[in-house]
Structure formats: structure tokens, C-alpha cells
Design a protein around this motif. Structure first.
Motif, PDB file in Angstrom:
ATOM      1  N   LYS A  50     -29.415  61.103  57.714  1.00 52.95           N
ATOM      2  CA  LYS A  50     -29.218  60.912  59.110  1.00 52.95           C
ATOM      3  C   LYS A  50     -28.653  62.015  59.879  1.00 52.95           C
ATOM      4  O   LYS A  50     -29.271  62.068  60.865  1.00 52.95           O
ATOM      5  CB  LYS A  50     -28.134  59.594  59.056  1.00 52.95           C
ATOM      6  N   LEU A  51     -27.599  62.426  59.207  1.00 55.44           N
ATOM      7  CA  LEU A  51     -26.966  63.756  60.056  1.00 55.44           C
ATOM      8  C   LEU A  51     -27.841  65.071  60.271  1.00 55.44           C
ATOM      9  O   LEU A  51     -28.135  65.674  61.334  1.00 55.44           O
ATOM     10  CB  LEU A  51     -25.755  64.253  59.251  1.00 55.44           C
ATOM     11  N   GLU A  60     -24.653  71.329  58.874  1.00 58.13           N
ATOM     12  CA  GLU A  60     -24.582  72.864  58.643  1.00 58.13           C
ATOM     13  C   GLU A  60     -23.348  73.307  58.319  1.00 58.13           C
ATOM     14  O   GLU A  60     -23.484  74.603  57.890  1.00 58.13           O
ATOM     15  CB  GLU A  60     -24.786  73.459  60.143  1.00 58.13           C
ATOM     16  N   LYS A  61     -22.249  72.481  58.084  1.00 57.31           N
ATOM     17  CA  LYS A  61     -20.913  73.196  57.565  1.00 57.31           C
ATOM     18  C   LYS A  61     -20.815  72.945  56.271  1.00 57.31           C
ATOM     19  O   LYS A  61     -19.898  73.310  55.687  1.00 57.31           O
ATOM     20  CB  LYS A  61     -19.603  72.678  58.288  1.00 57.31           C
ATOM     21  N   ILE A  62     -21.764  72.168  55.440  1.00 57.10           N
ATOM     22  CA  ILE A  62     -21.595  71.986  54.168  1.00 57.10           C
ATOM     23  C   ILE A  62     -21.792  73.038  53.288  1.00 57.10           C
ATOM     24  O   ILE A  62     -22.587  73.972  53.404  1.00 57.10           O
ATOM     25  CB  ILE A  62     -22.601  70.798  53.710  1.00 57.10           C
ATOM     26  N   ALA A  79     -18.965  70.064  49.865  1.00 57.97           N
ATOM     27  CA  ALA A  79     -17.762  70.149  50.374  1.00 57.97           C
ATOM     28  C   ALA A  79     -17.419  70.790  51.745  1.00 57.97           C
ATOM     29  O   ALA A  79     -18.679  71.320  52.152  1.00 57.97           O
ATOM     30  CB  ALA A  79     -16.823  71.114  49.449  1.00 57.97           C
ATOM     31  N   LEU A  80     -16.538  70.239  52.439  1.00 52.89           N
ATOM     32  CA  LEU A  80     -16.113  70.559  53.600  1.00 52.89           C
ATOM     33  C   LEU A  80     -14.715  70.898  54.003  1.00 52.89           C
ATOM     34  O   LEU A  80     -13.785  70.436  53.212  1.00 52.89           O
ATOM     35  CB  LEU A  80     -16.669  69.196  54.761  1.00 52.89           C
ATOM     36  N   VAL A  85     -14.330  67.474  57.745  1.00 55.38           N
ATOM     37  CA  VAL A  85     -14.229  66.193  57.364  1.00 55.38           C
ATOM     38  C   VAL A  85     -13.735  65.333  58.532  1.00 55.38           C
ATOM     39  O   VAL A  85     -14.187  64.133  58.311  1.00 55.38           O
ATOM     40  CB  VAL A  85     -13.026  66.209  56.276  1.00 55.38           C
ATOM     41  N   LEU A  86     -12.846  65.842  59.371  1.00 57.21           N
ATOM     42  CA  LEU A  86     -12.478  65.013  60.478  1.00 57.21           C
ATOM     43  C   LEU A  86     -13.927  64.377  61.230  1.00 57.21           C
ATOM     44  O   LEU A  86     -13.618  63.202  61.797  1.00 57.21           O
ATOM     45  CB  LEU A  86     -11.507  65.692  61.425  1.00 57.21           C
ATOM     46  N   ARG A  87     -14.592  65.355  61.298  1.00 61.97           N
ATOM     47  CA  ARG A  87     -15.891  65.044  62.348  1.00 61.97           C
ATOM     48  C   ARG A  87     -16.806  64.081  61.408  1.00 61.97           C
ATOM     49  O   ARG A  87     -17.449  63.421  61.844  1.00 61.97           O
ATOM     50  CB  ARG A  87     -16.652  66.252  62.312  1.00 61.97           C
ATOM     51  N   LEU A  88     -16.980  64.168  59.972  1.00 66.13           N
ATOM     52  CA  LEU A  88     -17.579  63.365  59.246  1.00 66.13           C
ATOM     53  C   LEU A  88     -17.060  62.028  59.346  1.00 66.13           C
ATOM     54  O   LEU A  88     -17.673  60.971  59.331  1.00 66.13           O
ATOM     55  CB  LEU A  88     -17.528  63.826  57.779  1.00 66.13           C
TER      56      LEU A  88
END
Length: 263
Positions: A50-51, A60-62, A79-80, A85-88
Motif C-alpha cells: 500500500k505504501l 523509501e526509508k526501509i 527496520a526504520l 517509525v513515527l510516520r509509519l
């Protein structure tokens, strides 16, 4: 270094990147906490698609990091870093979202405590590297290098450099300037993939790298560069000076630096 943190007695795998001074969190573990899903991997797989479709910056940050799996083997997992993680969390409807944000802040404060009391960070680092089998001499030098690196990044910040990509470019250029190779080429010589380059340098390589970073920090203090380009000039100069010293050492030793030996 990779270890475990607890959120409401649930284990979450985390990894501290000393070079970036950032925590990285296992995404699957975060998903498991927030959704209480019976299959957090499947949930994350669907959410990741979905992302991707949405063109989310989070995707893109993974990064892939080795963390201990349930079978006690070190396996790669998504990992992030904290801010991502806050955005996730914004993409996951969960009543635990706010408590989890507070928990993230608490984990970050653990590092702040170590900054105010350096002995805590020092002891933490010693324990980690000893478990990895490094000698006390190597450990002492590696921890000093972390402080030198922090001093250098402080100078970068004073020059107005804030983007992580710029830090990566400067690190790559400094490595190239003193060693004659990019970070990627250097790691290839060492036979490394995801492992830390510094953690696999010899004592002599660590000393040269530290001298290069310390030299650039002093040049920045003296020249007070503004912006990326002026800072890059100081990086190239500091690296070149140490590169000349490396050449002299190579002549005396009659062998090239670096070599493929890891530590």
C-alpha cells in the motif's frame, strides 16, 4: 549494536547505529505491538504494498538489518529509524499509537542519559565489543573514534549541514581522500556487505581514519566553512594530508593499507 527493548512486556528488536547516532526498530515488531495481529508479517507485507502504491516516503526509508530471530539466528529484517517509525504509525489505526510514541521518546532518552554520563555509553560499548571477541586495545581505540566522529559531525552541523545524504557524501569523500577508495570499494576489499566498516578495520586503519576525521574537524574549526561545498574542501584537504602519511607508512611496511584482514 542490536538488542531488545520492552513495550508493555512485548519484545521489540532495536539496533543503535553509532555513526548516524540513530536507533533503528524492527518494523515487524512494531506492527505486532500496534495491531496485535496474529500474523504481523502478513500485515506488514500488505501495508508495504500500500505504501509503495501511494509513493510514501516511509517505504523509501526501509533498511535491512541483521537482528536475532525467534530461532536465535541473526537474520535480515526490515527496520526504520525513530522518525520514520513515527510516520509509519500514522498509517496504522491503533489505540496504542500515542503510548507507543511516548515509549519511542523514552528509548531516545536512554541515549541522552549516556551523553550526560559518558561512562554509561563507554561501558555499554565495551560490553558489546567484548561479546564480539574484540581485544581490549581495539575496543579502547574504537570508542575513542566514536567521540572523534561526534566532534566532526558537530562541525558539520555548525557549517549548516543537516541532510543525512550530505553526511554520507562527506564520509565517502573523506574515506576516498585518505584511503584511495570509496566506502563501497573499501567494504568490498574487506569482504563486507551490511557489516560496519569501522568494526572491521585493523588498529592501523582505525588510527588513520581517526586522524583523518580529527584533522577535518580541526580544519573546520579554523576555516569555519559555510555550507556543503566549503566543508567538502576541508574534508578533501584533511583526507589528502592523511593519505600522504599512509603512503609513507606503506613504503616502510612494504605493503598496502588497507588489507583484507578484518580485525
Amino acid at each position: 549494536m542490536s538488542n531488545i527493548r520492552l513495550f508493555n512486556d512485548v519484545r521489540i528488536r532495536v539496533s543503535w547505529n553509532a555513526d548516524e547516532e540513530e536507533w533503528y526498530f524492527s518494523v515487524v515488531d512494531v506492527i505486532a505491538v500496534l495491531t496485535e495481529s496474529d500474523n504481523p508479517r502478513r500485515y506488514w507485507s500488505d501495508l508495504k504494498r500500500k505504501l509503495t502504491v501511494e509513493g510514501s516516503e516511509v517505504y523509501e526509508k526501509i533498511v535491512q538489518l541483521r537482528m536475532k530471530a525467534e530461532d536465535n539466528k541473526m537474520r535480515f529484517t526490515d527496520a526504520l529509524k525513530t522518525k520514520d517509525v513515527l510516520r509509519l504509525i500514522q498509517s496504522i489505526p491503533s489505540p496504542k499509537a500515542e503510548p507507543f510514541k511516548l515509549w519511542l521518546a523514552q528509548v531516545g532518552n536512554e541515549r541522552l542519559d549516556e551523553i550526560e554520563d559518558p561512562e554509561k555509553a563507554f561501558e555499554r560499548g565495551i560490553e558489546y565489543y567484548r561479546k564480539k571477541g574484540y581485544s581490549d586495545e581495539w575496543i579502547k581505540q574504537r570508542l575513542i573514534i566514536i567521540d572523534v566522529r561526534r566532534e566532526l559531525t558537530d562541525e558539520y552541523k555548525a557549517a549548516g549541514i543537516t541532510e543525512s545524504k550530505d553526511y554520507a557524501i562527506l564520509t565517502d569523500e573523506l574515506t576516498r581522500s585518505w584511503s584511495g577508495m570509496s566506502v563501497k570499494q573499501y567494504k568490498r576489499i574487506k569482504g563486507l556487505k551490511k557489516e560496519s566498516l569501522r568494526d572491521n578495520m585493523t588498529n592501523l586503519e582505525l588510527a588513520l581514519n581517526m586522524l583523518a576525521e580529527a584533522s577535518v574537524a580541526e580544519l573546520c574549526k579554523e576555516n569555519k566553512p559555510i555550507g556543503f561545498e566549503e566543508t567538502l574542501d576541508s574534508v578533501k584537504l584533511g583526507g589528502r594530508i592523511v593519505g600522504n602519511a599512509k603512503s609513507e607508512i606503506e613504503k616502510e611496511l612494504k605493503k598496502k593499507i588497507p588489507n583484507s584482514r578484518k580485525k
